[in-house]
Design an enzyme around this catalytic site. Structure first.
Site, PDB file in Angstrom:
ATOM      1  CB  SER A  20      99.659  62.589  76.397  1.00 52.71           C
ATOM      2  OG  SER A  20     100.055  63.360  75.283  1.00 52.71           O
ATOM      3  CG  ASN A 107     106.240  74.061  75.085  1.00 51.25           C
ATOM      4  OD1 ASN A 107     105.990  72.859  74.935  1.00 51.25           O
ATOM      5  ND2 ASN A 107     107.448  74.505  75.381  1.00 51.25           N
ATOM      6  CG  HIS A 153      76.503  69.386 117.799  1.00 52.10           C
ATOM      7  ND1 HIS A 153      77.849  69.634 117.938  1.00 52.10           N
ATOM      8  CD2 HIS A 153      75.870  70.563 118.040  1.00 52.10           C
ATOM      9  CE1 HIS A 153      78.032  70.904 118.268  1.00 52.10           C
ATOM     10  NE2 HIS A 153      76.844  71.504 118.318  1.00 52.10           N
ATOM     11  CB  SER A 274      72.075  43.046  99.612  1.00 52.97           C
ATOM     12  OG  SER A 274      72.786  41.927 100.099  1.00 52.97           O
ATOM     13  CE  LYS A 280      71.515  46.881 103.348  1.00 53.57           C
ATOM     14  NZ  LYS A 280      72.848  46.279 103.403  1.00 53.57           N
ATOM     15  CG  ASN A 282      72.379  48.592  99.785  1.00 50.86           C
ATOM     16  OD1 ASN A 282      71.898  48.606 100.923  1.00 50.86           O
ATOM     17  ND2 ASN A 282      72.949  47.530  99.272  1.00 50.86           N
ATOM     18  CD  GLU A 287      76.164  53.394 100.207  1.00 47.07           C
ATOM     19  OE1 GLU A 287      76.862  52.744 100.984  1.00 47.07           O
ATOM     20  OE2 GLU A 287      75.272  52.881  99.502  1.00 47.07           O
ATOM     21  CE1 TYR A 314     104.340  71.596  78.546  1.00 47.50           C
ATOM     22  CE2 TYR A 314     106.475  70.637  78.028  1.00 47.50           C
ATOM     23  CZ  TYR A 314     105.119  70.501  78.204  1.00 47.50           C
ATOM     24  OH  TYR A 314     104.530  69.270  78.060  1.00 47.50           O
TER      25      TYR A 314
HETATM   26  N1  ARG Z   1     101.692  66.493  75.280  1.00 48.10           N
HETATM   27  C1  ARG Z   1     102.355  67.628  75.784  1.00 48.10           C
HETATM   28  C2  ARG Z   1     101.649  68.098  77.060  1.00 48.10           C
HETATM   29  O1  ARG Z   1     100.598  67.652  77.297  1.00 48.10           O
HETATM   30  C3  ARG Z   1     102.339  68.723  74.784  1.00 48.10           C
HETATM   31  C4  ARG Z   1     103.462  69.687  74.920  1.00 48.10           C
HETATM   32  C5  ARG Z   1     104.743  69.012  74.622  1.00 48.10           C
HETATM   33  N2  ARG Z   1     105.817  69.932  74.618  1.00 48.10           N
HETATM   34  C6  ARG Z   1     107.102  69.515  74.603  1.00 48.10           C
HETATM   35  N3  ARG Z   1     107.982  70.440  74.604  1.00 48.10           N
HETATM   36  N4  ARG Z   1     107.424  68.260  74.653  1.00 48.10           N
HETATM   37  O2  ARG Z   1     102.172  68.865  77.824  1.00 48.10           O
END
Ligand code: ARG
Length: 459
Positions: A20, A107, A153, A274, A280, A282, A287, A314
């Site tokens: 992540s 967590n 309406h 356009s 045009k 726009n 939008e 978790y």
């Molecule tokens: N990157 C994880 C999340 O966004 C962090 C927590 C990860 N915890 C674990 N037990 N793998 O949730």
């Protein structure tokens, strides 16, 4: 970070699938603030010496600077922002760094980081909503006496002031701010100390850690604390609803910018041409905003569905909370900013609004009210004016062109002053109830908003 139990490396594919860091890197200031507060807690608990705590704090500040200067190397194999920072800290300061994760799990750490992030962003969004309100108010105040038809309406209904129409959006946006501020009460609860799910045998003064982070309360159930994402769902809802308000405004702007309505002229800077049709102009901002509101609803739905089937506590599914959250926050902030800029320089085409507002049928209700004032029950008056409308269409003569004698054929209650209630100014001035668009009411509302928004700093 878990090499003790494992004999082989994590597969490359799992690393790619599970990382992540490519998006949660942006939590770094919050991760660092949380770790500094936690280090303070570990110091108080006697786990860290003062020297170790100092090394940790300095090391974290240095990492923060490196990230800000683009000198930090984020590593995918370290999965997320928490492990990237912890590893860099340990590489930098050694043993003291390795003590930081005492009495903490990712967590409760991620729960804290996201709460800190949501707090900061909620404030940023509220400020941008205020800026848009100011922009809309400025436009309303530039055209304090401009009349246009009010619609139901999408059919012409009754005359209103243009300012009244715009101020309706200030009301919606004010509720959006109230909702966001209210959500803060549930964001600002400190989860750290909940550990993986059951707290820790090493006791930390959680209230004191919370105080260092500017949170006035701490979570009361460790299992809830590590799995609760309600505050994110609420924020995504508040953002989605703000997006829907902007989408409604967009629909008005798009209609007003058509040749058919021609009530508004957007600046060249906020419209596109356009490649094919040279004439045009726009209204892309409106939008796109209408379009993006769908995405904001999607982000809310995505999180709700993620949460729906989760057993306690978790689960890794929860990592999926971040991309929708980040996306909604980025999009709404941009939408609010660009909208404020566009509306500040928009111009109202008052010749067209006045022409549209001069449609005599807009005063049909006023004629019915006239009869009511002369003792006719409203339902009966409504029918009389309905017949009169059919007569006017058939005769191709508008209400002001119909003679008193003709009016009296429809109801003997009509008197010599009937034509007076067909005057647009009189008709507007008569709408004096609280919340109605008489010019004096609307001017008072403009003043009220000017005062409210001048004072409105965040808290
Ligand atoms: N990157 C994880 C999340 O966004 C962090 C927590 C990860 N915890 C674990 N037990 N793998 O949730």
């Amino acid at each position: 970070m878990w090499k003790g139990r494992f004999q082989t490396e994590t597969s490359n594919l799992l690393q790619r699938y599970g990382e992540s860091i490519s998006y949660d890197w942006r939590l770094y200031p919050h991760d660092i603030a949380g770790s500094i507060a936690h280090a303070g807690g570990l110091l108080d608990a006697g786990i860290l010496t003062e020297e170790e705590e100092r090394q940790i704090v300095n090391g974290l500040h240095e990492i923060e600077r490196q990230i800000e200067n683009g000198e930090f190397h984020f590593q995918t194999n370290l999965e997320d922002i928490h492990m990237n920072i912890e590893k860099a800290l340990t590489d930098k300061i050694g043993a003291a760094g390795a003590k930081l994760h005492t009495a903490r799990s990712r967590n409760d750490q991620v729960a804290l980081d996201v709460r800190l992030y949501c707090r900061a962003e909620t404030r940023a969004i509220v400020d941008r909503i205020s800026a848009l309100q100011k922009s809309l108010l400025g436009l309303a105040a530039s055209y304090p006496d401009t009349v246009l038809p009010g619609y139901t309406h999408l059919q012409r209904g009754q005359p209103v002031l243009f300012a009244h129409h715009l101020l309706a959006y200030l009301e919606m946006l004010e509720r959006d701010k109230a909702r966001l501020r209210d959500g803060l009460r549930r964001i600002e609860v400190m989860p750290l100390g909940s550990g993986a799910l059951a707290g820790s045998t090493i006791l930390i003064n959680r209230e004191k850690v919370a105080e260092r982070l500017g949170f006035s309360t701490v979570t009361q159930n460790s299992m809830d604390a590590v799995s609760d994402r309600d505050f994110i769902a609420e924020l995504l809802f508040s953002i989605a609803l703000t997006g829907i308000h902007l989408s409604r405004l967009s629909e008005d702007v798009i209609l007003w910018a058509t040749a058919e309505f021609a009530f508004i002229e957007l600046s060249d800077a906020h419209t596109t041409g356009s490649s094919l049709m040279p004439q045009k102009k726009n209204p892309d901002i409106a939008e796109l905003t209408r379009g993006k509101s769908g995405r904001l609803i999607g982000n809310l739905t995505s999180l709700l569905v993620t949460l729906k089937g989760l057993p306690m506590t978790y689960n890794r599914d929860l990592q999926e909370d971040k991309e929708p959250l980040f996306d909604s926050i980025d999009q709404i902030k941009l939408a609010l900013e660009v909208y404020a800029e566009m509306m500040t320089v928009a111009k109202v085409r008052t010749e067209n609004t006045l022409r549209a507002a001069s449609d005599p049928f807009l005063l049909a209700t006023d004629l019915a009210d006239y009869l009511v004032r002369h003792g006719i029950p409203f339902r009966e008056a409504h029918e009389v004016i309905g017949k009169l409308t059919a007569f006017s269409i058939l005769e191709k003569r508008s209400f002001p062109e119909i003679t008193l004698e003709e009016y009296r054929q429809f109801s003997p209650a009509f008197e010599a002053d009937v034509h007076q209630c067909l005057d647009l100014t009189t008709a507007l001035e008569a709408r004096r109830a609280t919340g109605a668009p008489s010019p004096s009411n609307v001017h008072a509302q403009i003043t009220r908003w000017q005062e409210t928004l001048a004072q409105s700093s965040f808290c």
